[in-house]
Scaffold this active site. Structure first.
Site, PDB file in Angstrom:
ATOM      1  N   GLY A   8      31.273 -42.265 -50.842  1.00 44.34           N
ATOM      2  CA  GLY A   8      32.411 -41.332 -50.796  1.00 44.34           C
ATOM      3  C   GLY A   8      33.696 -42.068 -50.448  1.00 44.34           C
ATOM      4  N   LEU A  10      36.317 -43.004 -52.023  1.00 50.04           N
ATOM      5  CA  LEU A  10      37.636 -42.652 -52.576  1.00 50.04           C
ATOM      6  C   LEU A  10      38.232 -41.427 -51.893  1.00 50.04           C
ATOM      7  CD1 LEU A  10      37.002 -43.267 -56.387  1.00 50.04           C
ATOM      8  CD2 LEU A  10      37.916 -44.830 -54.670  1.00 50.04           C
ATOM      9  N   GLY A  11      37.543 -40.896 -50.893  1.00 49.48           N
ATOM     10  CA  GLY A  11      38.014 -39.691 -50.209  1.00 49.48           C
ATOM     11  C   GLY A  11      39.048 -39.992 -49.135  1.00 49.48           C
ATOM     12  N   GLN A  12      39.368 -38.941 -48.354  1.00 48.61           N
ATOM     13  CA  GLN A  12      40.429 -39.054 -47.350  1.00 48.61           C
ATOM     14  C   GLN A  12      40.106 -40.131 -46.304  1.00 48.61           C
ATOM     15  OE1 GLN A  12      40.939 -35.745 -44.687  1.00 48.61           O
ATOM     16  NE2 GLN A  12      43.097 -36.179 -44.307  1.00 48.61           N
ATOM     17  N   ASP A  34      31.571 -44.431 -54.950  1.00 45.30           N
ATOM     18  CA  ASP A  34      31.894 -43.006 -55.033  1.00 45.30           C
ATOM     19  C   ASP A  34      31.310 -42.486 -56.341  1.00 45.30           C
ATOM     20  OD1 ASP A  34      34.314 -41.264 -53.401  1.00 45.30           O
ATOM     21  OD2 ASP A  34      33.628 -40.422 -55.296  1.00 45.30           O
ATOM     22  N   ARG A  36      33.259 -40.734 -58.270  1.00 41.22           N
ATOM     23  CA  ARG A  36      34.402 -40.802 -59.191  1.00 41.22           C
ATOM     24  C   ARG A  36      34.605 -42.233 -59.698  1.00 41.22           C
ATOM     25  NH1 ARG A  36      39.305 -38.538 -55.940  1.00 41.22           N
ATOM     26  NH2 ARG A  36      38.113 -38.599 -54.021  1.00 41.22           N
ATOM     27  N   ASP A  49      26.105 -42.122 -57.109  1.00 38.31           N
ATOM     28  CA  ASP A  49      25.939 -40.688 -56.853  1.00 38.31           C
ATOM     29  C   ASP A  49      24.857 -40.568 -55.788  1.00 38.31           C
ATOM     30  OD1 ASP A  49      25.299 -38.040 -56.768  1.00 38.31           O
ATOM     31  OD2 ASP A  49      25.039 -37.790 -58.931  1.00 38.31           O
ATOM     32  N   TYR A 138      28.515 -25.638 -44.793  1.00 38.59           N
ATOM     33  CA  TYR A 138      28.977 -26.955 -44.324  1.00 38.59           C
ATOM     34  C   TYR A 138      28.364 -27.246 -42.949  1.00 38.59           C
ATOM     35  CZ  TYR A 138      32.377 -30.617 -43.032  1.00 38.59           C
ATOM     36  OH  TYR A 138      32.989 -31.787 -42.646  1.00 38.59           O
ATOM     37  N   LYS A 142      25.674 -30.039 -41.518  1.00 40.20           N
ATOM     38  CA  LYS A 142      26.048 -31.006 -40.473  1.00 40.20           C
ATOM     39  C   LYS A 142      25.041 -30.978 -39.319  1.00 40.20           C
ATOM     40  CE  LYS A 142      29.651 -32.896 -42.397  1.00 40.20           C
ATOM     41  NZ  LYS A 142      29.483 -34.228 -43.006  1.00 40.20           N
TER      42      LYS A 142
HETATM   43  N1  LIG Z   1      38.486 -35.067 -43.350  1.00 44.13           N
HETATM   44  C1  LIG Z   1      38.133 -34.372 -42.263  1.00 44.13           C
HETATM   45  O1  LIG Z   1      38.961 -33.705 -41.640  1.00 44.13           O
HETATM   46  C2  LIG Z   1      36.704 -34.452 -41.766  1.00 44.13           C
HETATM   47  C3  LIG Z   1      36.396 -33.900 -40.507  1.00 44.13           C
HETATM   48  C4  LIG Z   1      35.086 -33.944 -40.050  1.00 44.13           C
HETATM   49  C5  LIG Z   1      34.107 -34.559 -40.817  1.00 44.13           C
HETATM   50  N2  LIG Z   1      34.425 -35.089 -42.035  1.00 44.13           N
HETATM   51  C6  LIG Z   1      33.342 -35.697 -42.819  1.00 44.13           C
HETATM   52  O2  LIG Z   1      33.684 -37.021 -43.207  1.00 44.13           O
HETATM   53  C7  LIG Z   1      33.141 -37.301 -44.505  1.00 44.13           C
HETATM   54  C8  LIG Z   1      34.251 -37.764 -45.430  1.00 44.13           C
HETATM   55  O3  LIG Z   1      35.259 -36.780 -45.450  1.00 44.13           O
HETATM   56  P1  LIG Z   1      36.589 -36.913 -46.336  1.00 44.13           P
HETATM   57  O4  LIG Z   1      37.616 -36.094 -45.683  1.00 44.13           O
HETATM   58  O5  LIG Z   1      36.874 -38.329 -46.648  1.00 44.13           O
HETATM   59  O6  LIG Z   1      36.111 -36.135 -47.646  1.00 44.13           O
HETATM   60  P2  LIG Z   1      36.739 -36.145 -49.110  1.00 44.13           P
HETATM   61  O7  LIG Z   1      36.374 -34.861 -49.755  1.00 44.13           O
HETATM   62  O8  LIG Z   1      38.162 -36.563 -49.068  1.00 44.13           O
HETATM   63  O9  LIG Z   1      35.913 -37.322 -49.777  1.00 44.13           O
HETATM   64  C9  LIG Z   1      34.539 -37.221 -50.075  1.00 44.13           C
HETATM   65  C10 LIG Z   1      34.220 -38.177 -51.208  1.00 44.13           C
HETATM   66  O10 LIG Z   1      32.843 -38.016 -51.532  1.00 44.13           O
HETATM   67  C11 LIG Z   1      32.713 -38.141 -52.931  1.00 44.13           C
HETATM   68  N3  LIG Z   1      31.469 -37.489 -53.351  1.00 44.13           N
HETATM   69  C12 LIG Z   1      31.199 -36.170 -53.479  1.00 44.13           C
HETATM   70  N4  LIG Z   1      29.943 -36.007 -53.905  1.00 44.13           N
HETATM   71  C13 LIG Z   1      29.406 -37.227 -54.031  1.00 44.13           C
HETATM   72  C14 LIG Z   1      28.126 -37.718 -54.443  1.00 44.13           C
HETATM   73  N5  LIG Z   1      27.147 -36.892 -54.819  1.00 44.13           N
HETATM   74  N6  LIG Z   1      27.924 -39.044 -54.436  1.00 44.13           N
HETATM   75  C15 LIG Z   1      28.907 -39.915 -54.083  1.00 44.13           C
HETATM   76  N7  LIG Z   1      30.142 -39.510 -53.714  1.00 44.13           N
HETATM   77  C16 LIG Z   1      30.374 -38.180 -53.691  1.00 44.13           C
HETATM   78  C17 LIG Z   1      33.956 -37.459 -53.498  1.00 44.13           C
HETATM   79  O11 LIG Z   1      34.231 -37.913 -54.825  1.00 44.13           O
HETATM   80  C18 LIG Z   1      35.021 -37.881 -52.487  1.00 44.13           C
HETATM   81  O12 LIG Z   1      35.714 -39.038 -52.908  1.00 44.13           O
HETATM   82  C19 LIG Z   1      32.446 -36.014 -44.955  1.00 44.13           C
HETATM   83  O13 LIG Z   1      31.068 -36.109 -44.627  1.00 44.13           O
HETATM   84  C20 LIG Z   1      33.100 -34.951 -44.123  1.00 44.13           C
HETATM   85  O14 LIG Z   1      32.241 -33.859 -43.927  1.00 44.13           O
HETATM   86  C21 LIG Z   1      35.707 -35.055 -42.519  1.00 44.13           C
END
Ligand SMILES: NC(=O)c1ccc[n+]([C@@H]2O[C@H](COP(=O)([O-])OP(=O)(O)OC[C@H]3O[C@@H](n4cnc5c(N)ncnc54)[C@H](O)[C@@H]3O)[C@@H](O)[C@H]2O)c1
Length: 317
Positions: A8, A10-12, A34, A36, A49, A138, A142
């Site tokens: 994951g 490429l996410g936040q 990721d 993507r 994936d 969700y 968790k």
């Molecule tokens: N951002 C927050 O505020 C926050 C707070 C608490 C916990 N978290 C946890 O931290 C983790 C990352 O969060 P984030 O904010 O970066 O999320 P995000 O949604 O920005 O990024 C998640 C990434 O996972 C990828 N993804 C989705 N399905 C996938 C799969 N099957 N295989 C591979 N990649 C896949 C998506 O393409 C995306 O780039 C998550 O587990 C989230 O629950 C985030």
């Protein structure tokens, strides 16, 4: 030397974690992955994936992975829209990662969340060990994920480590569909339009953290002395706790004409109303020395400066 796999990526969180790890360690040791399509030419990237066990297995074998930061998941608001997909990605993905970690001796990071708590949890100074009966898919994934990490640590000796992260505020990658996304959007709208319409009610108090603190927390817990870790599911961590109205006041200290109004989204409001208002993170402080650096004032000043700089940067820079 073992390599580090970030799922994951490429996410936040992933976009900043990969950059931080590449700066800290030899950049080629950090394998971003990721679902993507990845960026070209910024260090090793592989399509994985997490719902497909052999794709994780293949990446771990090919790159001789010793540590997995497993970030791939569907976030709270998206998971409520697609609960079946959320179960399969969030739970299936974690199970697949833990199974590969068991076979190849990898250390695993799992990001839990304030979403792992529910309406029957004490909402103020929420303890490390307490009632966890979330009412969202969700949250269900968790809590179950925390238990699975505990199980793999106790039963198979997998070195699992986790954090219950609050809402994260950042200026690098856009948020992925969570309930606390307002605290990121508000800065972009404040800088551009001096106005924001918030999807949570003004008095909705939630825990938050600025991304530089969160990235440091992820790296610090993974580098902590294992003998000091009492919890292998996830540690409460927090940095600040505020309402949308309080955040608007903090922004107004820099942009006096900033205005906020409210158009409450019932789905995200009900999710927020089921979460803690503030976490007790003493266990993290005692066991591995967790200390946040950014409070609401310092975070707001930095977010506004960074967002303003980006707005005026020439396109393509
Ligand atoms: N951002 C927050 O505020 C926050 C707070 C608490 C916990 N978290 C946890 O931290 C983790 C990352 O969060 P984030 O904010 O970066 O999320 P995000 O949604 O920005 O990024 C998640 C990434 O996972 C990828 N993804 C989705 N399905 C996938 C799969 N099957 N295989 C591979 N990649 C896949 C998506 O393409 C995306 O780039 C998550 O587990 C989230 O629950 C985030």
């Amino acid at each position: 030397m073992h390599r580090i796999l970030v799922t994951g990526a490429l996410g936040q969180i992933g976009s900043e974690l990969v950059a931080a790890l590449r700066q800290r360690l030899d950049a080629d040791r950090i394998i971003a992955s990721d679902l993507r399509t990845g960026p070209a030419g910024q260090g090793p990237y592989v399509h994985v994936d997490c719902a497909q066990p052999y794709e994780i297995l293949e990446a771990v074998r090919r790159y001789e992975i010793g540590t997995i930061y497993h970030l791939a998941a569907l976030l709270s608001a998206v998971a409520e829209e697609k609960p079946q997909v959320a179960w399969s990605v969030n739970m299936g993905g974690l199970y697949n990662v833990l199974e590969v970690a068991r076979q190849y001796g990898c250390q695993v990071f799992f990001p839990s969340s304030i979403g792992a708590f529910g309406p029957s949890t004490p909402r103020d100074r929420t303890p490390q060990v307490t009632i966890q009966r979330p009412t969202t898919m969700y949250g269900v994934t968790k809590v179950a994920g925390e238990l699975l990490c505990d199980y793999y640590a106790a039963r198979f000796g997998v070195d699992t480590r986790g954090l219950r992260l609050p809402g994260l505020i950042s200026h690098v990658a856009p948020p992925g569909g969570g309930t606390t996304d307002y605290a990121v959007e508000i800065f972009h709208q404040a800088v551009r339009y001096k106005h924001y319409t918030c999807f949570l009610a003004p008095e909705t108090r939630l825990d938050m953290m600025y991304m530089p603190d969160a990235i440091r927390a992820l790296i610090e817990i993974m580098e902590a002395d294992p003998s000091r870790l009492r919890y292998r599911n996830a540690y409460n961590v927090t940095a600040m706790s505020f309402t949308p109205a309080e955040l608007a006041d903090a922004i107004r200290a820099h942009i006096p004409s900033f205005a906020i109004d409210y158009h409450v989204d019932p789905v995200r409001q009900s999710i927020a109303d089921s979460w803690p208002r503030s976490l007790d993170d003493r266990a993290a402080r005692e066991d591995w020395g967790w200390v946040p650096r950014f409070d609401i004032k310092a975070m707001t000043a930095d977010m506004l400066a960074q967002t303003t700089e980006k707005l005026w940067m020439p396109k393509g820079a």
